[in-house]
Design a protein around this motif. Structure first.
Motif, short mmCIF file in Angstrom:
data_model
loop_
_atom_site.label_atom_id
_atom_site.label_comp_id
_atom_site.label_asym_id
_atom_site.label_seq_id
_atom_site.Cartn_x
_atom_site.Cartn_y
_atom_site.Cartn_z
N ASN A 1 0.87 -1.18 0.00
CA ASN A 1 0.00 0.00 0.00
C ASN A 1 0.90 1.23 0.00
N VAL A 2 1.41 1.56 -1.18
CA VAL A 2 2.41 2.63 -1.28
C VAL A 2 1.82 3.98 -0.91
N ALA A 3 0.51 4.17 -1.11
CA ALA A 3 -0.12 5.44 -0.75
C ALA A 3 -0.12 5.65 0.76
N ALA A 4 0.03 4.59 1.53
CA ALA A 4 0.11 4.69 2.98
C ALA A 4 1.56 4.69 3.46
N GLY A 5 2.50 4.69 2.52
CA GLY A 5 3.90 4.73 2.89
C GLY A 5 4.58 3.38 2.97
N GLU A 6 3.87 2.31 2.67
CA GLU A 6 4.49 0.99 2.71
C GLU A 6 5.55 0.84 1.61
N ILE A 7 6.57 0.04 1.89
CA ILE A 7 7.66 -0.19 0.95
C ILE A 7 7.53 -1.59 0.37
N PRO A 8 7.38 -1.73 -0.94
CA PRO A 8 7.28 -3.08 -1.52
C PRO A 8 8.56 -3.88 -1.26
N GLY A 9 8.39 -5.07 -0.72
CA GLY A 9 9.54 -5.95 -0.49
C GLY A 9 10.43 -5.53 0.65
N LYS A 10 9.97 -4.67 1.53
CA LYS A 10 10.83 -4.13 2.59
C LYS A 10 11.43 -5.23 3.47
N TRP A 11 12.75 -5.07 3.71
CA TRP A 11 13.45 -5.94 4.65
C TRP A 11 13.75 -5.23 5.96
N TRP A 12 14.27 -4.00 5.86
CA TRP A 12 14.83 -3.33 7.04
C TRP A 12 14.85 -1.83 6.81
N GLY A 13 14.85 -1.06 7.90
CA GLY A 13 14.99 0.39 7.80
C GLY A 13 15.45 0.98 9.11
#
Length: 490
Positions: free
Chosen positions: A175-187
């Protein structure tokens, strides 16, 4: 930094905006009644200026000085987008402002009216040639806003604003409009970038590792990154290519830069390699998410780098987005509305994190019209729900509050005055004139139902808004004030 002034000379205009057919305010008037032609002869434009103080003469200036001879009170109006009157000035002389949006005609109509002694109203219509900025291309405007210059800061969600992900490269994976990162591992957080994670910069501290570091995009095609104290880090150029605001085919565009001016422009786990080409996996006037593809193929799941930013300086975009934007309560630490001891100076709280300077007490939305209903005069309007919301409408110049079921509660005009996103204490003032302010639960605490229509805009960005009603309190007075905290409705 450009100031946002939606309606000037608020002492007259704001009170009158509550009515579509306002009564003229009486003042110095000629003894005899006048006809429209006589009024037109008496009305003079004494000059046009680039500034409200009328110190910089400009042939097509947006600030117009006027007078009448003989002196006679007039009211100057034009039309808002919905066809209702917008009062620009009232008096026998003064200054009015007409600042069209980009792309509109430079020839702007206005009406001058007066009231005769027999209560008849006469008027005439005229036009004035004013400055209108050329409309920006959509791919520029989304980055720079209407003003042609916008600051962006780190946007931390769930403790992360930069990190790595497995590259997917197709739409619908988050849900990129909510700030989600596709395939996110770490931040990680901004503060970790140049401490625990400094290896990614090549072990050099540049000033990116601060939640108040920022970058500015301008209409001249420049992108400049700054430390939190305003010291420039690096300056480069940018272009947003193949811009698609729908994002239906995964990419919203490709951001190409020179000299790596983006905040923390380093590819993860590369020892300081700078990136100048980014996939824009989401962008709107208030949020931008970037990915460094790093040569990966679709569904490759190899390591990519991601960035997430938010609008920091564009009040118009923050409030109303592309035209309309809904806001709801932000119950940080269990409170969205309450009281505080008024301080009125900066540095007393981390307002960017939602803290309230001098906070004494607060409550959640569900308490507003139950345990705390006395503050609304004992009346249940529909404000007391997590799902109540308000909508700012830029074209109409209105803010309207709604109950959880979508029924309208109240509506008013709104304007932002004296906006400065780097203000030492507040960013500006939010004005909602009239008896029915459209702000959610607009009640001044412990007054039995009195409503606030003038708010200190303590903090505003694309993700957070904090308001304070100061009343008659002076700086460091610690007298009781009322506060509100809101967030965009998801």
């Amino acid at each position: 930094m450009k100031k946002l002034i939606y309606f000037t000379f608020a002492a007259f205009a704001l009170a009158a905006l509550a009515s579509c057919e306002p009564e003229l305010i009486k003042g110095p008037e000629a003894a005899a009644s006048v006809a429209s032609s006589e009024l037109q002869s008496a009305f003079k434009i004494d000059g046009q200026f680039a500034d409200a103080a009328c110190t910089q003469a400009q042939a097509d200036g947006n600030y117009i000085m006027f007078s009448t001879s003989p002196a006679r009170t007039v009211q100057i109006t034009n039309l808002k987008a919905d066809g209702t009157k917008n009062i620009l000035a009232t008096g026998a002389s003064g200054v009015f402002n007409i600042t069209p949006k980009r792309g509109q005609s430079s020839t702007q109509a206005f009406t001058v009216s007066t009231i005769n002694q027999d209560a008849s109203v006469v008027s005439f219509e005229s036009t004035v040639n004013v400055y209108v900025p050329a409309d920006l291309a959509p791919e520029v405007k989304v980055l720079t806003g209407e003003s042609g210059q916008k600051a962006w800061k780190w946007y931390t969600i769930d403790g992360a604003c930069w990190g790595n992900a497995g590259y997917i490269g197709v739409a619908g994976q988050a849900n990129v409009a909510a700030g989600e990162i596709p395939g996110k591992w770490w931040g990680c957080t901004p503060e970790e970038l140049e401490t625990e994670q400094i290896a990614h910069t090549g072990n050099v501290v540049y000033g990116y590792g601060d939640s108040n570091a920022y970058m500015v995009f301008n209409e001249d095609g420049e992108c400049i990154s700054y430390k939190s104290d305003g010291t420039q880090i690096v300056k480069g150029t940018y272009s947003l290519n193949d811009y698609d605001p729908s994002g239906e085919n995964y990419l919203y565009g490709t951001l190409v830069t020179t000299d790596a001016p983006i905040l923390m422009p380093f590819r993860i786990n590369s020892g300081g390699t700078r990136v100048n080409e980014f996939e824009v996996v989401y962008i709107d006037p208030n949020m931008m998410t970037l990915i460094d593809r790093n040569g990966n193929a679709e569904w490759g799941w190899s390591e990519s780098t991601w960035w997430r930013f938010k609008n920091a300086s564009d009040a118009d975009a923050a409030l109303a987005g592309n035209g309309q934007r809904a806001w709801t309560y932000n119950a940080f630490d269990g409170a969205t509305w309450g009281n505080a001891g008024y301080i009125g100076v900066g540095g007393q709280a981390n307002v960017a994190a939602g803290e309230i300077p001098g906070k004494w007490w607060g409550c959640v939305p569900g308490d507003l019209e139950t345990e705390q209903v006395q503050h609304s005069g004992g009346v249940v309007y529909g404000y007391g729900s997590d799902d109540a919301y308000m909508v700012f409408d830029n074209a109409m110049g209105t803010v309207t509050s709604f109950a959880a079921d979508g029924s309208q509660i109240a509506s008013s005009a709104y304007s932002v005055e004296n906006f400065d996103w780097q203000g030492e204490y507040k960013m500006g003032d939010l004005l909602t004139p009239g008896d029915t302010p459209g702000i959610l639960f607009p009640f001044i605490i412990n007054t039995g139902g009195s409503k606030a229509s003038e708010y200190e805009l303590l903090y505003l960005d694309g993700t957070l808004m904090t308001l304070i009603y100061k009343g008659d309190n002076a700086e460091w007075g610690w007298g009781e004030c009322t506060w509100w905290r809101f967030q965009p409705k998801k």
